[in-house]
Design an enzyme around this catalytic site. Structure first.
Site, mmCIF file in Angstrom:
data_model
loop_
_atom_site.group_PDB
_atom_site.id
_atom_site.type_symbol
_atom_site.label_atom_id
_atom_site.label_comp_id
_atom_site.label_asym_id
_atom_site.label_seq_id
_atom_site.Cartn_x
_atom_site.Cartn_y
_atom_site.Cartn_z
ATOM 1 N N ASN A 1 5.121 -22.426 -7.182
ATOM 2 C CA ASN A 1 6.273 -21.886 -6.944
ATOM 3 C C ASN A 1 6.157 -20.425 -5.974
ATOM 4 O O ASN A 1 5.286 -20.387 -5.439
ATOM 5 C CB ASN A 1 6.813 -21.426 -8.487
ATOM 6 C CG ASN A 1 5.933 -20.466 -8.979
ATOM 7 O OD1 ASN A 1 5.655 -19.338 -8.506
ATOM 8 N ND2 ASN A 1 5.309 -20.978 -10.043
ATOM 9 N N LYS B 1 14.113 -17.434 -25.449
ATOM 10 C CA LYS B 1 12.578 -17.213 -25.164
ATOM 11 C C LYS B 1 11.916 -16.224 -26.010
ATOM 12 O O LYS B 1 11.000 -16.109 -26.573
ATOM 13 C CB LYS B 1 12.001 -16.931 -23.755
ATOM 14 C CG LYS B 1 12.459 -18.163 -22.919
ATOM 15 C CD LYS B 1 12.230 -18.111 -21.346
ATOM 16 C CE LYS B 1 12.437 -19.321 -20.774
ATOM 17 N NZ LYS B 1 12.743 -19.404 -19.189
ATOM 18 N N LYS C 1 9.278 -17.329 -28.586
ATOM 19 C CA LYS C 1 7.857 -16.919 -28.303
ATOM 20 C C LYS C 1 7.277 -15.785 -29.210
ATOM 21 O O LYS C 1 6.274 -15.154 -28.683
ATOM 22 C CB LYS C 1 7.793 -16.697 -26.805
ATOM 23 C CG LYS C 1 8.107 -18.134 -25.981
ATOM 24 C CD LYS C 1 7.803 -18.054 -24.456
ATOM 25 C CE LYS C 1 8.467 -19.196 -23.879
ATOM 26 N NZ LYS C 1 7.498 -19.703 -22.411
HETATM 27 O O1 PMT Z 1 5.561 -12.778 -8.247
HETATM 28 P P1 PMT Z 1 6.990 -12.075 -7.380
HETATM 29 O O2 PMT Z 1 7.080 -12.770 -6.096
HETATM 30 O O3 PMT Z 1 7.036 -10.506 -7.393
HETATM 31 O O4 PMT Z 1 8.095 -12.712 -8.584
HETATM 32 C C1 PMT Z 1 8.401 -12.124 -9.647
HETATM 33 C C2 PMT Z 1 8.911 -13.202 -10.501
HETATM 34 C C3 PMT Z 1 10.060 -13.837 -10.438
HETATM 35 C C4 PMT Z 1 7.877 -14.172 -10.836
HETATM 36 C C5 PMT Z 1 8.750 -12.361 -12.109
HETATM 37 O O5 PMT Z 1 9.834 -11.414 -12.100
HETATM 38 C C6 PMT Z 1 9.148 -13.353 -13.227
HETATM 39 O O6 PMT Z 1 10.416 -13.681 -13.631
HETATM 40 N N1 PMT Z 1 8.070 -13.893 -13.876
HETATM 41 C C7 PMT Z 1 8.173 -15.268 -14.954
HETATM 42 C C8 PMT Z 1 8.456 -16.509 -14.130
HETATM 43 C C9 PMT Z 1 8.517 -17.484 -15.260
HETATM 44 O O7 PMT Z 1 7.673 -18.349 -15.186
HETATM 45 O O8 PMT Z 1 9.555 -17.557 -16.070
HETATM 46 P P2 PMT Z 1 9.779 -18.730 -17.183
HETATM 47 O O9 PMT Z 1 11.197 -18.299 -17.483
HETATM 48 O O10 PMT Z 1 9.474 -19.996 -16.662
HETATM 49 O O11 PMT Z 1 8.441 -18.087 -18.419
HETATM 50 C C10 PMT Z 1 8.977 -17.473 -19.456
HETATM 51 C C11 PMT Z 1 7.742 -16.691 -19.671
HETATM 52 O O12 PMT Z 1 6.703 -17.490 -20.313
HETATM 53 C C12 PMT Z 1 6.951 -15.900 -18.634
HETATM 54 O O13 PMT Z 1 6.640 -14.782 -19.050
HETATM 55 C C13 PMT Z 1 5.955 -16.765 -18.270
HETATM 56 O O14 PMT Z 1 4.797 -16.021 -17.860
HETATM 57 C C14 PMT Z 1 5.658 -17.430 -19.823
HETATM 58 N N2 PMT Z 1 5.006 -18.640 -19.626
HETATM 59 C C15 PMT Z 1 5.804 -19.850 -18.973
HETATM 60 C C16 PMT Z 1 5.354 -21.145 -19.023
HETATM 61 C C17 PMT Z 1 3.980 -21.481 -19.371
HETATM 62 N N3 PMT Z 1 3.479 -22.627 -19.513
HETATM 63 N N4 PMT Z 1 3.101 -20.331 -19.955
HETATM 64 C C18 PMT Z 1 3.640 -19.163 -20.235
HETATM 65 O O15 PMT Z 1 3.035 -18.035 -20.442
#
Ligand code: PMT
Length: 399
Positions: free
Chosen positions: A208, A336, A340
């Site tokens: 991504n 979430k 979580k």
């Molecule tokens: O890195 P940059 O370019 O500065 O961009 C910042 C960002 C957009 C990446 C950041 O602000 C952000 O939103 N990070 C989380 C991205 C994400 O994966 O979001 P999610 O909604 O898919 O996941 C929710 C949470 O669960 C996140 O904290 C993620 O780290 C965690 N997760 C998700 C999937 C997984 N298999 N394991 C996880 O721990």
């Protein structure tokens, strides 16, 4: 927080001099007694009256002004200061100090002080990378002077690159750390950053747009507040922050293992990484050949949800996740937060201009278990990191 601390704020002549007014405001608000010393060039960019009004103290500009000397004097300023903070610090100012030149009130005060000196350099990116400047900074660092890395971005001269004065909040936090008022000393902060890569074969992967900027900003901010910081990073093009234990990983499974191995030591965990939810079920041992196929189907299988696993083993630590959404931001973020078992979730609508992946800014809302939502305006990722840490610190059990 800075009650009883005396800060000499040195302002040298750069376009960023106006930002020193905001920095001064933060120092005064935190209770510091601030005396501003301006170079002659700084006065071309901003009037001393601004600093006088904000600090409530006369501004010092002239080495040979007998009235100023009588009132407080450069030696007395140098002696009284708990910190000399120079923001912005021009290449000229750093060069003078590195070479023992004390030809105005600011350089004389820096030379005369025995307290800590913190420079926040701001200059054109070519000047910043010029070997002459680099040598001067390295020399001063070797002598125990402190520096804050400039921010990356559009510079007043039209160039883009490193050289911008960091957000006043970032400089303020670094000053706090040097003044020993750092709130995170003795705490371990675990941060994840960047994307993960899920390999299809030796030359291709699913991933991504995460650049790691958000997570790295949080790691630097936590370090500046005195924490031991463990940063677990997917593949990014950012320098490893000095003073942070950085562990490089590639895939979600690697990240899962690294996080689980380190989590036991952490008092606060922030998961800013954009982890792939799925990986290819089979990884080709060789580069996949297209042959005559018109279409190709890749079967995906689920990756471990690292944050959910941390939530199951939460204990007393403060656990914060991010939610990157393209629709129904609050609804998904709230789910979430609950599912979580988080203390807080940072929701960003990644379709918004100035928010989310890769840029230097973000627009976020902070949601907590008590149903509160704090909406932050667009701000630098460093600024978001500072506010996020403020809120997490407020959640720590007192004592
Ligand atoms: O890195 P940059 O370019 O500065 O961009 C910042 C960002 C957009 C990446 C950041 O602000 C952000 O939103 N990070 C989380 C991205 C994400 O994966 O979001 P999610 O909604 O898919 O996941 C929710 C949470 O669960 C996140 O904290 C993620 O780290 C965690 N997760 C998700 C999937 C997984 N298999 N394991 C996880 O721990």
């Amino acid at each position: 927080m800075l009650q009883g601390k005396c800060v000499v704020l040195g302002v040298s002549g750069g376009i960023a001099a106006y930002k020193a007014a905001e920095l001064l405001r933060l120092l005064v608000k935190a209770g510091a007694e601030v005396h501003v010393v301006m170079t002659r060039n700084a006065q071309e960019f901003i009037a001393p009256l601004t600093f006088q009004t904000l600090s409530g103290n006369p501004v010092h500009t002239d080495l040979f002004n007998l009235i100023q000397e009588q009132e407080i004097g450069h030696i007395s300023l140098a002696d009284r200061a708990d910190l000399v903070l120079v923001a912005p610090a021009t290449a000229n100012l750093v060069g003078k100090v590195a070479n023992g030149i004390a030809d105005d009130l600011l350089t004389t005060t820096i030379m005369a002080t025995r307290t800590k000196v913190l420079f926040a350099p701001a200059m054109n990116s070519n000047m910043w990378s010029n070997p002459v400047y680099r040598q001067n900074q390295t020399k001063l660092e070797g002598l125990g002077y402190h520096f804050i890395e400039p921010a990356y971005g559009d510079l007043a001269c039209g160039w883009q690159g490193p050289g911008k004065l960091p957000d006043p909040q970032v400089i303020f936090t670094a000053a706090q750390t040097l003044l020993g008022t750092n709130e995170l000393s003795g705490k371990t902060v675990l941060v994840t950053a960047g994307p993960t890569r899920e390999e299809l074969d030796p030359v291709r992967f699913l991933s991504n747009y995460s650049s790691g900027k958000m997570g790295y900003a949080i790691a630097r901010a936590a370090r500046n507040r005195g924490a031991r910081v463990i940063l677990i990073s997917g593949p990014v093009n950012l320098p490893e922050p000095a003073g942070v234990e950085t562990i490089q990983v590639v895939s979600a499974q690697d990240m899962f293992q690294a996080v689980m191995a380190q989590a036991g030591q952490a008092d606060l965990i922030i998961k800013a990484a954009a982890v792939a939810d799925f990986r290819p079920k089979l990884r080709g041992a060789q580069k996949t050949k297209k042959g005559t196929a018109e279409a190709l189907t890749v079967e995906l299988q689920r990756n471990p949800d690292i944050l959910a696993e941390l939530g199951r083993q939460k204990g007393k630590r403060i656990l914060v996740g991010f939610a990157a959404e393209t629709q129904d931001l609050l609804k998904h973020a709230r789910e979430k937060l609950v599912n979580k078992n988080l203390d807080m979730i940072v929701a960003n609508d990644v379709t918004q201009e100035g928010a989310g992946f890769d840029g230097d800014t973000n627009i976020v809302r902070l949601l907590t278990g008590d149903g509160k939502i704090e909406e932050l305006p667009q701000m630098s990722k460093d600024g978001v990191a500072e506010i996020l840490l403020d809120r997490m610190i407020a959640l720590l059990p007192s004592g």
